[in-house]
Design an enzyme around this catalytic site. Structure first.
Site, mmCIF file in Angstrom:
data_model
loop_
_atom_site.group_PDB
_atom_site.id
_atom_site.type_symbol
_atom_site.label_atom_id
_atom_site.label_comp_id
_atom_site.label_asym_id
_atom_site.label_seq_id
_atom_site.Cartn_x
_atom_site.Cartn_y
_atom_site.Cartn_z
ATOM 1 N N GLU A 1 64.996 21.557 -9.506
ATOM 2 C CA GLU A 1 65.157 22.015 -10.744
ATOM 3 C C GLU A 1 63.903 22.063 -11.857
ATOM 4 O O GLU A 1 63.500 22.854 -12.503
ATOM 5 C CB GLU A 1 66.303 21.463 -11.359
ATOM 6 C CG GLU A 1 67.665 21.814 -10.521
ATOM 7 C CD GLU A 1 67.791 20.441 -9.797
ATOM 8 O OE1 GLU A 1 68.797 20.281 -9.581
ATOM 9 O OE2 GLU A 1 66.861 19.809 -8.767
ATOM 10 N N GLY B 1 67.968 9.862 29.038
ATOM 11 C CA GLY B 1 68.552 10.626 30.212
ATOM 12 C C GLY B 1 69.797 11.027 30.200
ATOM 13 O O GLY B 1 70.585 10.662 29.155
ATOM 14 N N ARG C 1 53.239 13.959 18.254
ATOM 15 C CA ARG C 1 51.782 14.229 18.107
ATOM 16 C C ARG C 1 51.394 15.686 17.596
ATOM 17 O O ARG C 1 52.126 16.564 18.214
ATOM 18 C CB ARG C 1 51.267 14.229 19.636
ATOM 19 C CG ARG C 1 51.196 12.901 20.010
ATOM 20 C CD ARG C 1 50.643 12.659 21.419
ATOM 21 N NE ARG C 1 51.873 13.278 22.485
ATOM 22 C CZ ARG C 1 52.554 12.707 23.037
ATOM 23 N NH1 ARG C 1 52.929 11.252 22.715
ATOM 24 N NH2 ARG C 1 53.211 12.922 23.965
ATOM 25 N N ASP D 1 59.615 6.063 33.103
ATOM 26 C CA ASP D 1 58.394 6.943 32.621
ATOM 27 C C ASP D 1 57.461 6.187 31.775
ATOM 28 O O ASP D 1 56.474 6.967 31.560
ATOM 29 C CB ASP D 1 58.958 7.990 31.652
ATOM 30 C CG ASP D 1 60.081 8.966 32.831
ATOM 31 O OD1 ASP D 1 59.985 8.977 33.645
ATOM 32 O OD2 ASP D 1 60.771 9.344 31.998
#
Length: 365
Positions: A47, A299, A211, A204
């Site tokens: 505003e 997962g 990124r 992993d």
């Protein structure tokens, strides 16, 4: 008001834990005199920007704003004071503010000052826009987004295929396209935390960063009851640069917990090993830390556990045009996707990107 909603989106990822808000000042002929949006947490509200752009022309004009203006002094002065001082004649509010210090009070203040106030124009759109803020304010936990990529026959990961007889893969094989992964990194840039299970971290060794990086620190969270996350992992090795929170259970080994702490990890201790309760408690811990948006990228097991705990609000699913008739598909995630209230479907580098809602009560639908 459509324009105000569009402007509000520009603050996404910058204003949290505040809500995204947009505002437009227009005269009786519909000419836009000023517009603005909440640009960054702690800075002037939408505003104020719109009124400043309009200047003297704001007198006797109408202010369209996506959320009820504030009437208390926080990091900025009350917007109700600025609105009255500018000589605005009418205020059109899309949705009321659930924050107790504001809720309904600002509307009364403006009406008592002689302004006409109308509430409800594009209300559903405005409520959806502020859903993460509403969840944090009303339920004391963040808005939780579940993201996954899967093949059209329901698999979330390719099996690790040994190339040298070691039993491990030396090349990660993505299910989703490069375009889809870029969209996920854009999402990571605007959330407060990203959650995975320890099995994903072990298999992993991900970094879980955005990124390029976003405007706020991204907390990387590992669900790890037994504190099995190796100190040699990339997550722990980068904990001093990018925060890591490890959620451990009551039976986690104290020496391993200390090693994680000594290497820069923050530790959250759950009082229970029961999966659903642990996740619910963790969600409220996020809320206590003023996290507004949290992304679950674990997962199938972690995702299904989060759905079972009923802490998922939004779904981002990438369906790749690939078949992998091996192992066990995630039938539960396929079922969840079929019951999602779809908000958008797009094609992203050959994938089908489905975005939708699981929870509707907060949004009034």
């Amino acid at each position: 008001m459509h324009r105000a909603c569009k402007l509000a989106r520009r603050g996404e990822g910058f204003v949290e834990p505040n809500p995204m808000v947009g505002a437009v000042v227009a005269n009786s002929d519909g000419m836009v005199l000023g517009e603005g949006w909440h640009q960054r947490f702690g800075s002037a509200h939408a505003e104020v920007h719109a009124l400043a752009m309009a200047g003297e022309a704001a007198r006797d004009a109408t202010l369209f704003v996506t959320l009820e203006p504030c009437c208390h002094t926080g990091k900025t002065p009350p917007c109700t004071d600025a609105i009255v001082s500018a000589g605005i004649r009418r205020v059109v509010v899309a949705a009321t503010d659930p924050f107790p210090a504001v809720s309904g009070k600002s509307i009364s203040i403006l009406q008592q000052a002689g302004l006409q106030v109308d509430v409800g124009l594009l209300q559903h759109e405005a409520i959806r826009l502020t859903a993460p803020f509403r969840m944090l304010t009303m339920a004391k936990r963040p808005w939780v987004i579940a993201k996954w990529a899967m093949t059209i026959d329901g698999y979330l990961a390719f099996p690790h295929v040994s190339t040298d007889g070691s039993g491990e893969s030396h090349q990660y094989k993505w299910i989703s396209s490069e375009v889809s992964r870029a969209i996920v990194h854009d999402l990571r840039r605007r959330v407060d935390a990203i959650v995975v299970g320890v099995q994903t971290a072990l298999a992993d060794d991900p970094l879980l960063t955005a990124r390029p990086s976003g405007p706020r620190p991204l907390v990387r969270v590992v669900l790890d009851r037994q504190a099995r996350l190796p100190v040699s992992s990339r997550l722990v090795q980068t904990a001093h640069e990018h925060p890591v929170l490890v959620a451990v259970g009551p039976r986690a080994a104290k020496d391993q917990v200390k090693q994680l702490q000594d290497n820069g990890c923050d530790i959250w201790h759950s009082s229970t090993d029961q999966s659903s309760q642990m996740l619910i408690d963790l969600a409220h811990e996020f809320g206590a830390r003023q996290m507004t948006n949290v992304l679950v990228e674990g997962g199938a097991h972690v995702l299904e556990s989060c759905f079972k705990a009923d802490i998922i609000d939004e779904v981002w699913a990438f369906l790749a045009p690939k078949l992998l008739d091996t192992n066990k598909p995630s039938l539960r995630l396929r079922e969840i996707l079929s019951n999602t209230r779809v908000e958008a479907i797009d094609q992203t580098g050959g994938d089908l990107f489905v975005r939708g809602l699981l929870r509707h009560d907060l949004l009034g639908r």
